[in-house]
Design an enzyme around this catalytic site. Structure first.
Site, PDB file in Angstrom:
ATOM      1  N   TRP A  84     116.532 -24.676  -0.208  1.00  0.00           N
ATOM      2  CA  TRP A  84     117.485 -23.831   0.514  1.00  0.00           C
ATOM      3  C   TRP A  84     116.797 -22.484   0.625  1.00  0.00           C
ATOM      4  O   TRP A  84     116.643 -21.775  -0.365  1.00  0.00           O
ATOM      5  CB  TRP A  84     118.801 -23.727  -0.263  1.00  0.00           C
ATOM      6  CG  TRP A  84     119.890 -23.044   0.491  1.00  0.00           C
ATOM      7  CD1 TRP A  84     120.799 -23.623   1.329  1.00  0.00           C
ATOM      8  CD2 TRP A  84     120.220 -21.647   0.456  1.00  0.00           C
ATOM      9  NE1 TRP A  84     121.655 -22.675   1.834  1.00  0.00           N
ATOM     10  CE2 TRP A  84     121.321 -21.455   1.320  1.00  0.00           C
ATOM     11  CE3 TRP A  84     119.679 -20.534  -0.199  1.00  0.00           C
ATOM     12  CZ2 TRP A  84     121.901 -20.210   1.533  1.00  0.00           C
ATOM     13  CZ3 TRP A  84     120.254 -19.289   0.013  1.00  0.00           C
ATOM     14  CH2 TRP A  84     121.361 -19.138   0.867  1.00  0.00           C
ATOM     15  N   HIS A 129     151.140  -7.457  10.778  1.00  0.00           N
ATOM     16  CA  HIS A 129     150.575  -6.107  10.694  1.00  0.00           C
ATOM     17  C   HIS A 129     149.221  -6.054  11.407  1.00  0.00           C
ATOM     18  O   HIS A 129     148.233  -5.577  10.850  1.00  0.00           O
ATOM     19  CB  HIS A 129     150.462  -5.669   9.228  1.00  0.00           C
ATOM     20  CG  HIS A 129     151.799  -5.550   8.568  1.00  0.00           C
ATOM     21  ND1 HIS A 129     152.680  -4.531   8.846  1.00  0.00           N
ATOM     22  CD2 HIS A 129     152.435  -6.363   7.686  1.00  0.00           C
ATOM     23  CE1 HIS A 129     153.794  -4.703   8.145  1.00  0.00           C
ATOM     24  NE2 HIS A 129     153.673  -5.815   7.433  1.00  0.00           N
ATOM     25  N   ASN A 170     112.696 -23.648  -8.543  1.00  0.00           N
ATOM     26  CA  ASN A 170     114.074 -23.330  -8.161  1.00  0.00           C
ATOM     27  C   ASN A 170     114.412 -21.997  -8.813  1.00  0.00           C
ATOM     28  O   ASN A 170     114.322 -21.879 -10.031  1.00  0.00           O
ATOM     29  CB  ASN A 170     115.021 -24.436  -8.656  1.00  0.00           C
ATOM     30  CG  ASN A 170     116.480 -24.044  -8.528  1.00  0.00           C
ATOM     31  OD1 ASN A 170     116.852 -23.319  -7.622  1.00  0.00           O
ATOM     32  ND2 ASN A 170     117.305 -24.537  -9.448  1.00  0.00           N
ATOM     33  N   GLY A 171     114.796 -21.011  -8.003  1.00  0.00           N
ATOM     34  CA  GLY A 171     115.134 -19.700  -8.548  1.00  0.00           C
ATOM     35  C   GLY A 171     114.555 -18.614  -7.668  1.00  0.00           C
ATOM     36  O   GLY A 171     114.168 -18.872  -6.521  1.00  0.00           O
ATOM     37  N   ARG A 198     121.767 -29.613  -3.182  1.00  0.00           N
ATOM     38  CA  ARG A 198     121.394 -28.275  -3.666  1.00  0.00           C
ATOM     39  C   ARG A 198     120.672 -27.447  -2.610  1.00  0.00           C
ATOM     40  O   ARG A 198     120.424 -26.251  -2.791  1.00  0.00           O
ATOM     41  CB  ARG A 198     120.477 -28.407  -4.892  1.00  0.00           C
ATOM     42  CG  ARG A 198     121.102 -29.146  -6.044  1.00  0.00           C
ATOM     43  CD  ARG A 198     120.121 -29.265  -7.186  1.00  0.00           C
ATOM     44  NE  ARG A 198     119.857 -27.973  -7.773  1.00  0.00           N
ATOM     45  CZ  ARG A 198     120.590 -27.405  -8.718  1.00  0.00           C
ATOM     46  NH1 ARG A 198     121.643 -28.041  -9.199  1.00  0.00           N
ATOM     47  NH2 ARG A 198     120.282 -26.227  -9.202  1.00  0.00           N
ATOM     48  N   CYS A 243     118.133 -25.197  -4.180  1.00  0.00           N
ATOM     49  CA  CYS A 243     116.905 -25.944  -4.365  1.00  0.00           C
ATOM     50  C   CYS A 243     117.038 -26.930  -5.531  1.00  0.00           C
ATOM     51  O   CYS A 243     117.692 -26.640  -6.524  1.00  0.00           O
ATOM     52  CB  CYS A 243     115.689 -25.052  -4.642  1.00  0.00           C
ATOM     53  SG  CYS A 243     115.407 -23.830  -3.366  1.00  0.00           S
ATOM     54  N   LYS A 282     125.277 -26.360  -2.368  1.00  0.00           N
ATOM     55  CA  LYS A 282     126.392 -26.524  -3.304  1.00  0.00           C
ATOM     56  C   LYS A 282     126.304 -25.568  -4.484  1.00  0.00           C
ATOM     57  O   LYS A 282     127.309 -25.047  -4.951  1.00  0.00           O
ATOM     58  CB  LYS A 282     126.419 -27.960  -3.815  1.00  0.00           C
ATOM     59  CG  LYS A 282     127.651 -28.225  -4.637  1.00  0.00           C
ATOM     60  CD  LYS A 282     127.972 -29.680  -4.713  1.00  0.00           C
ATOM     61  CE  LYS A 282     129.313 -29.895  -5.388  1.00  0.00           C
ATOM     62  NZ  LYS A 282     130.434 -29.388  -4.588  1.00  0.00           N
ATOM     63  N   LYS A 302     137.766 -24.724   3.647  1.00  0.00           N
ATOM     64  CA  LYS A 302     137.343 -26.118   3.837  1.00  0.00           C
ATOM     65  C   LYS A 302     137.035 -26.387   5.303  1.00  0.00           C
ATOM     66  O   LYS A 302     136.029 -26.984   5.650  1.00  0.00           O
ATOM     67  CB  LYS A 302     138.444 -27.110   3.409  1.00  0.00           C
ATOM     68  CG  LYS A 302     138.610 -27.420   1.969  1.00  0.00           C
ATOM     69  CD  LYS A 302     137.532 -28.229   1.321  1.00  0.00           C
ATOM     70  CE  LYS A 302     136.390 -27.398   0.860  1.00  0.00           C
ATOM     71  NZ  LYS A 302     136.333 -26.731  -0.361  1.00  0.00           N
ATOM     72  N   GLU A 348     141.926 -21.655   0.471  1.00  0.00           N
ATOM     73  CA  GLU A 348     141.047 -22.809   0.283  1.00  0.00           C
ATOM     74  C   GLU A 348     141.061 -23.722   1.516  1.00  0.00           C
ATOM     75  O   GLU A 348     140.021 -24.230   1.937  1.00  0.00           O
ATOM     76  CB  GLU A 348     141.467 -23.577  -0.984  1.00  0.00           C
ATOM     77  CG  GLU A 348     140.726 -24.852  -1.257  1.00  0.00           C
ATOM     78  CD  GLU A 348     139.226 -24.677  -1.494  1.00  0.00           C
ATOM     79  OE1 GLU A 348     138.754 -23.531  -1.537  1.00  0.00           O
ATOM     80  OE2 GLU A 348     138.531 -25.705  -1.586  1.00  0.00           O
ATOM     81  N   GLU A 403     133.817 -24.409   6.542  1.00  0.00           N
ATOM     82  CA  GLU A 403     132.501 -24.775   6.032  1.00  0.00           C
ATOM     83  C   GLU A 403     132.012 -26.112   6.547  1.00  0.00           C
ATOM     84  O   GLU A 403     130.816 -26.289   6.726  1.00  0.00           O
ATOM     85  CB  GLU A 403     132.420 -24.687   4.498  1.00  0.00           C
ATOM     86  CG  GLU A 403     133.309 -25.600   3.726  1.00  0.00           C
ATOM     87  CD  GLU A 403     133.284 -25.336   2.207  1.00  0.00           C
ATOM     88  OE1 GLU A 403     132.348 -24.695   1.705  1.00  0.00           O
ATOM     89  OE2 GLU A 403     134.223 -25.778   1.533  1.00  0.00           O
TER      90      GLU A 403
HETATM   91  C1  G6P Z   1     129.054 -22.559  -3.207  1.00  0.00           C
HETATM   92  C2  G6P Z   1     129.727 -23.844  -2.790  1.00  0.00           C
HETATM   93  C3  G6P Z   1     131.239 -23.698  -2.912  1.00  0.00           C
HETATM   94  C4  G6P Z   1     131.598 -23.299  -4.339  1.00  0.00           C
HETATM   95  C5  G6P Z   1     130.887 -22.014  -4.740  1.00  0.00           C
HETATM   96  C6  G6P Z   1     131.057 -21.720  -6.212  1.00  0.00           C
HETATM   97  O1  G6P Z   1     129.301 -21.562  -2.273  1.00  0.00           O
HETATM   98  O2  G6P Z   1     129.366 -24.178  -1.454  1.00  0.00           O
HETATM   99  O3  G6P Z   1     131.861 -24.934  -2.612  1.00  0.00           O
HETATM  100  O4  G6P Z   1     132.980 -23.132  -4.435  1.00  0.00           O
HETATM  101  O5  G6P Z   1     129.481 -22.146  -4.504  1.00  0.00           O
HETATM  102  O6  G6P Z   1     130.426 -22.733  -6.948  1.00  0.00           O
HETATM  103  P1  G6P Z   1     130.749 -23.104  -8.444  1.00  0.00           P
HETATM  104  O7  G6P Z   1     129.775 -24.190  -8.765  1.00  0.00           O
HETATM  105  O8  G6P Z   1     130.534 -21.858  -9.253  1.00  0.00           O
HETATM  106  O9  G6P Z   1     132.166 -23.566  -8.497  1.00  0.00           O
END
Ligand code: G6P
Length: 609
Positions: free
Chosen positions: A75, A505, A101-102, A27, A2, A604, A486, A482, A489
């Site tokens: 969100w 395995h 937000n929270g 956000r 948010c 994010k 990527k 990673e 997501e």
């Molecule tokens: C969310 C984002 C990810 C990020 C993670 C940790 O899940 O979508 O891309 O890696 O948070 O975020 P930070 O800001 O702590 O790196």
């Protein structure tokens, strides 16, 4: 999660609020709303979906005249993303509107109490209790009502309030969620993040937890938790407005991938002087602290956790100190073995991730010193930690992190070499080899970006795969984690990262004719072993896309397609290696028509547990 924004000044608030919300959409983007005060009356419009829908519904804000207002992009946590659950929330008499937000943890008990007193709830949100509490406590003094309300709340909040009785005034208060005040001339703002402010003012105030601010067009007054005025210095935002714009690219993600060489330079170059690593951000106290460290624990979430996995390999290889890496949400709940000889390294782009913050608190309670590797200046994690190394990646807007992740690895590599040197474990030759390798990373990253056309072609070719595997060993495996994330997501294609040998395995049962396996083979020492794993999946009908360095040409014998990334020191290979795979995820998602910068269900900055 948010984003909130507020404006008071002489211009119409609604268009400015909509513009601010667009900047904060990363956000959360499942619904949005604004409320504007005009001549002592509040009007509110909310819409589920992206900000575009709110913009249409308000005719670009024209339907809500007035120079003071608040906005929110959501969100969803409590209640589905509907118009009713969207913020702002209004009191029953229409006197107050709030954005939040929270998470309010004690909202159930508060709701029962307020219902008992006759307040009528419209939404399923935790937030709505706040506006009814305000209404209950208001007896003509807004400041007092906000402070009495805040005293009843448990959990986290960045809260913006507008009140019909006090035209032109905004209130803002925070606890464990980010909130920044923008200081203008004849106008003032608040927002969750500086990206929403920077096109209007570069002068900002970072509120501390528990602080409360009253904003009018001409003044900002900040109070502490006891209601006493506190003075705050004004900080200057160092980057330009263009840094938070797309700058001609179709997506922020592509722009941010392309920015990596520059971001890397900003993270590395000021920290290597005359061939020596100088961590200016530290003082001698860190050296003393580090000399007493027996164990390192790295904690983070998402991609930052994957950067931590790379960090572990680098630190253990160079520094011979045991390193554990754990996702923050797991670490905090498993009675971790952390004491005052432990260094806890917290990695976070946003500096606001709730689980990482909680893991830091847990570590501190057990006596650990905390070093944060963070991008966002002034963020909660930066403030909470004993030592901070900023990644200086600049604003990252796309939900899927790219430059945030690679700069974290760049900083971890500097740290690994610094630590090994401090322990006297590097010969002068190895030290200069490694520092030279780190200084070359921006150029190597650029050469990896130059694979762009080839990657776009391969993405087109493999875009129809519905499930695939990334395999690799050691550092290559850390990069697989990673690369797989990527792709998942942003393209919604199922993929899994596997330690190359572990595949046999059990999971090799899933390899069938035409299944795509992306094999990472940049670890020179394990190259032949990975080649054997490639043969195993080929023998079962898989198609193999290999990623290796220029020295690994013999992979041609087995792979269907090969991407050659520039050679680096083997310990530094993760950065050039991930770049084509970021691009691969991008082009596959693009070919499949996905909303790349705002993937479904994600946000994010994850500020809830
Ligand atoms: C969310 C984002 C990810 C990020 C993670 C940790 O899940 O979508 O891309 O890696 O948070 O975020 P930070 O800001 O702590 O790196």
């Amino acid at each position: 999660m948010c984003g909130i924004v507020g404006y008071t000044g002489r211009q119409d608030a609604a268009p400015l609020l909509l513009e601010g919300l667009r900047k904060l959409e990363y956000r959360g983007y499942d619904s949005a709303g604004i409320a504007v005060e005009n001549d002592g009356r509040l009007r509110m419009v909310k819409a589920s979906g992206h900000i575009d829908r709110l913009e249409e519904k308000t005719h670009g804000g024209a339907d809500l005249p007035g120079c003071c207002g608040i906005g929110h992009t959501r969100w969803a946590t409590h209640g589905a993303p509907t118009d009713v659950n969207a913020h702002p929330h209004m009191s029953n008499d229409g006197k107050f509107a709030i954005v939040h937000n929270g998470i309010i943890e004690n909202y159930s008990a508060l709701r029962e109490e307020l219902r008992g007193k006759g307040f009528v709830f419209q939404s399923e949100t935790d937030t709505e209790v706040i506006v009814h509490l305000l209404d209950m406590y208001y007896q003509g003094d807004l400041k007092e009502a906000v402070m009495r309300t805040a005293a009843r709340l448990e959990g986290s909040y960045a809260l913006g309030v507008v009140c019909a009785d006090v035209p032109g005034t905004l209130c803002a208060i925070k606890m464990a969620s980010p909130l920044i005040l923008g200081v203008g001339i004849g106008e003032n703002y608040f927002a969750s993040d500086v990206t929403a402010l920077v096109s209007h003012t570069k002068n900002v105030i970072y509120l501390e937890d528990g602080e409360f601010a009253e904003l009018t067009p001409e003044s900002i007054t900040v109070y502490d938790v006891a209601g006493r005025p506190v003075s705050h210095s004004i900080s200057r935002i160092v980057w330009d407005v263009e840094a938070a714009e797309k700058g001609g690219y179709d997506h922020f993600m592509l722009k941010e991938i392309m920015e990596q060489p520059r971001a890397m330079k900003a993270a590395i170059e000021p920290r290597i002087r005359s061939g020596r690593i100088v961590l200016d951000d530290f003082d001698d106290a860190f050296k003393v602290c580090f000399d007493d460290v027996h164990r390192i624990v790295i904690t983070a979430c998402g991609s930052a956790y994957h950067a931590g996995c790379v960090g572990r390999t680098m630190i253990e290889a160079l520094c011979r100190t045991p390193v554990e890496v754990d996702v923050a949400s797991e670490l905090r709940y498993r009675d971790p073995i952390i004491d005052d000889h432990t260094l806890l390294i917290a990695v976070s782009q946003s500096g606001e991730t709730a689980d990482t913050i909680a893991a830091i608190r847990e570590g501190k309670n057990r006596g650990a010193k905390v070093l944060a590797i963070v991008n966002v200046v002034g963020s909660t994690i930066a403030k909470l930690s004993d030592y901070v190394l900023y990644t200086w990646a600049g604003p990252e807007i796309a939900v899927a992190t790219t430059k945030g992740y690679t700069t974290q690895i760049a900083v971890l590599s500097l740290l690994a070499v610094w630590m090994a040197d401090r322990r006297g474990l590097l010969t002068p030759e190895r030290y200069s080899e490694l520092t030279g390798g780190i200084l070359d990373l921006p150029e190597r990253t650029q050469r990896a970006i130059d694979l762009n056309p080839q990657v776009a072609y391969l993405a087109e070719r493999y875009r129809d795969n519905t499930s695939l595997f990334f395999i690799g060993r050691n550092l290559d495996y850390a990069v697989c984690l990673e690369a797989s994330l990527k792709l998942k997501e942003i393209s919604y294609i199922h993929s899994e990262a596997y330690a190359a040998d572990e595949l046999k395995h059990g999971t090799i049962a899933l390899i069938d004719e035409g299944r795509l396996v992306v094999a990472l083979a940049c670890c020179e020492a394990l190259f032949d072993k990975t080649m054997s794993n490639i043969k195993e999946v080929k023998a079962r009908g898989a198609k193999v896309l290999a990623v290796t360095h220029e020295g690994g040409r013999r992979v041609f014998a087995e792979a269907d397609d090969v991407l050659f990334v520039p050679v680096t020191d083997p310990l530094l290979a993760a950065i050039p290696e991930i770049v084509p795979l970021q691009l691969f995820a991008y082009y596959v998602a693009r070919a499949n028509g996905c909303d790349i910068d705002k993937p479904r269900n994600l946000a994010k900055s994850v500020t809830v547990e």
